[in-house]
Design an enzyme around this catalytic site. Sequence first.
Site, mmCIF file in Angstrom:
data_model
loop_
_atom_site.group_PDB
_atom_site.id
_atom_site.type_symbol
_atom_site.label_atom_id
_atom_site.label_comp_id
_atom_site.label_asym_id
_atom_site.label_seq_id
_atom_site.Cartn_x
_atom_site.Cartn_y
_atom_site.Cartn_z
ATOM 1 N N ASN A 12 40.740 48.671 38.168
ATOM 2 C CA ASN A 12 40.864 47.279 38.590
ATOM 3 C C ASN A 12 40.148 47.113 39.929
ATOM 4 O O ASN A 12 40.637 47.552 40.962
ATOM 5 C CB ASN A 12 42.345 46.903 38.718
ATOM 6 C CG ASN A 12 42.543 45.491 39.254
ATOM 7 O OD1 ASN A 12 41.629 44.675 39.242
ATOM 8 N ND2 ASN A 12 43.748 45.204 39.731
ATOM 9 N N TRP A 13 38.975 46.459 39.898
ATOM 10 C CA TRP A 13 38.160 46.323 41.098
ATOM 11 C C TRP A 13 38.703 45.283 42.068
ATOM 12 O O TRP A 13 38.254 45.206 43.205
ATOM 13 C CB TRP A 13 36.731 45.949 40.725
ATOM 14 C CG TRP A 13 36.010 46.968 39.913
ATOM 15 C CD1 TRP A 13 36.479 48.177 39.457
ATOM 16 C CD2 TRP A 13 34.663 46.861 39.443
ATOM 17 N NE1 TRP A 13 35.510 48.821 38.738
ATOM 18 C CE2 TRP A 13 34.376 48.034 38.709
ATOM 19 C CE3 TRP A 13 33.669 45.889 39.562
ATOM 20 C CZ2 TRP A 13 33.141 48.257 38.107
ATOM 21 C CZ3 TRP A 13 32.443 46.104 38.966
ATOM 22 C CH2 TRP A 13 32.179 47.286 38.256
ATOM 23 N N LYS A 14 39.613 44.442 41.604
ATOM 24 C CA LYS A 14 40.145 43.347 42.409
ATOM 25 C C LYS A 14 38.972 42.481 42.928
ATOM 26 O O LYS A 14 37.986 42.309 42.213
ATOM 27 C CB LYS A 14 41.044 43.883 43.518
ATOM 28 C CG LYS A 14 42.165 44.779 42.957
ATOM 29 C CD LYS A 14 43.195 45.179 43.954
ATOM 30 C CE LYS A 14 44.246 46.056 43.293
ATOM 31 N NZ LYS A 14 45.332 46.412 44.225
ATOM 32 N N HIS A 104 49.695 40.968 37.191
ATOM 33 C CA HIS A 104 49.543 41.925 38.282
ATOM 34 C C HIS A 104 50.405 41.486 39.464
ATOM 35 O O HIS A 104 50.612 40.294 39.702
ATOM 36 C CB HIS A 104 48.076 42.015 38.694
ATOM 37 C CG HIS A 104 47.784 43.154 39.626
ATOM 38 N ND1 HIS A 104 48.016 43.083 40.972
ATOM 39 C CD2 HIS A 104 47.302 44.405 39.378
ATOM 40 C CE1 HIS A 104 47.682 44.237 41.540
ATOM 41 N NE2 HIS A 104 47.242 45.049 40.593
ATOM 42 N N GLU A 106 49.870 41.244 42.505
ATOM 43 C CA GLU A 106 49.221 40.328 43.440
ATOM 44 C C GLU A 106 49.215 38.903 42.904
ATOM 45 O O GLU A 106 49.322 37.936 43.679
ATOM 46 C CB GLU A 106 47.802 40.812 43.728
ATOM 47 C CG GLU A 106 47.786 42.098 44.545
ATOM 48 C CD GLU A 106 46.515 42.907 44.417
ATOM 49 O OE1 GLU A 106 46.475 44.016 44.982
ATOM 50 O OE2 GLU A 106 45.569 42.440 43.741
ATOM 51 N N GLU A 174 53.625 49.302 37.689
ATOM 52 C CA GLU A 174 53.068 49.397 39.036
ATOM 53 C C GLU A 174 54.175 49.148 40.058
ATOM 54 O O GLU A 174 54.499 47.996 40.351
ATOM 55 C CB GLU A 174 51.909 48.410 39.221
ATOM 56 C CG GLU A 174 52.148 47.000 38.689
ATOM 57 C CD GLU A 174 51.147 45.996 39.248
ATOM 58 O OE1 GLU A 174 50.079 46.412 39.726
ATOM 59 O OE2 GLU A 174 51.458 44.797 39.230
ATOM 60 N N GLY A 180 48.640 50.780 47.211
ATOM 61 C CA GLY A 180 47.886 50.772 48.456
ATOM 62 C C GLY A 180 48.565 51.452 49.622
ATOM 63 O O GLY A 180 48.038 51.456 50.726
ATOM 64 N N SER A 220 48.723 53.882 43.974
ATOM 65 C CA SER A 220 48.186 54.994 44.765
ATOM 66 C C SER A 220 47.799 56.188 43.896
ATOM 67 O O SER A 220 48.043 57.344 44.240
ATOM 68 C CB SER A 220 49.182 55.409 45.857
ATOM 69 O OG SER A 220 49.360 54.364 46.787
ATOM 70 N N GLY A 241 43.496 51.219 41.339
ATOM 71 C CA GLY A 241 42.990 50.170 42.207
ATOM 72 C C GLY A 241 41.877 50.663 43.106
ATOM 73 O O GLY A 241 40.741 50.853 42.686
ATOM 74 N N GLY A 242 42.192 50.919 44.374
ATOM 75 C CA GLY A 242 41.182 51.280 45.357
ATOM 76 C C GLY A 242 40.321 52.462 44.973
ATOM 77 O O GLY A 242 39.108 52.467 45.223
#
Length: 262
Positions: A12-14, A104, A106, A174, A180, A220, A241-242
């Site tokens: 997921n590049w966000k 999600h 967010e 999640e 994060g 994470s 994610g990141g």
Amino acid sequence: MGVNRTPLIAGNWKMNLDHLQAIAFVQKLAWTLKDAKHEDGSVEVAVFPPYTDLRAVQTLLDADKIAFALGAQDLSAHDSGAYTGEISGAFLSKLDCAYVIIGHSERRQYHAETDEVVAAKVQAALRHGLVPVICVGETAEDLETHGASAVPVGQLEVALESVPADADIVVAYEPVWAIGSGQAATPEQAQDVCAKLRDVVAAKLGADAAERTRVLYGGSVKSGNIASFMREPDVDGALVGGASLLVDEFAAIIRYQKHVGV
């Protein structure tokens, strides 16, 4: 991980990478993975770029015959109409998207998406032949007040209302407190919640659906811990994610089977 469920590693590049950066990233990732196991079908790889990148990435995947699935990060509950700024599932289907992330944390936090909105979006995805990646999870406050599984179980129960038993879905656990933070849930914590989520699928859609549905862990995730999660019987992959924005790191996550022999 279930022996009959192909593991899914989803990036997921966000809100990162424009369409030119996206092309360069996918090309580099494909090159890095040219001899990886995902090419023989043992691991499915999916990328979830921003909307503005989807056409460019779709064209590249098709032209270069790159074996990644394409997904979107969200969709509208509506199919068409006066909904400025929203994206219909019909549009995503025309772009050969296979997956769409729904619910999600967010979106729930910053856009006030309720369980009912998530359920409506799940229905929209299914109407257009998209596989919804249904995200559920608890905050640190939820964890302290209700325990680890109560909130995600309740979220999934609502999301699966009116979903047919033969629907193809993915569930992603999640824990919001881990996203994060650099502090992932333990494999045992992930397994406990993922097993309970599979029980929800069984109760709502039946035993066959529960057996074939992939349940991912997200929070994470990195190359150093992915193998420990994938050893758990009810963890079938990861929503990354990141780390999915770093070619070498994401490639190492995808190749967990090769470098640790899981």
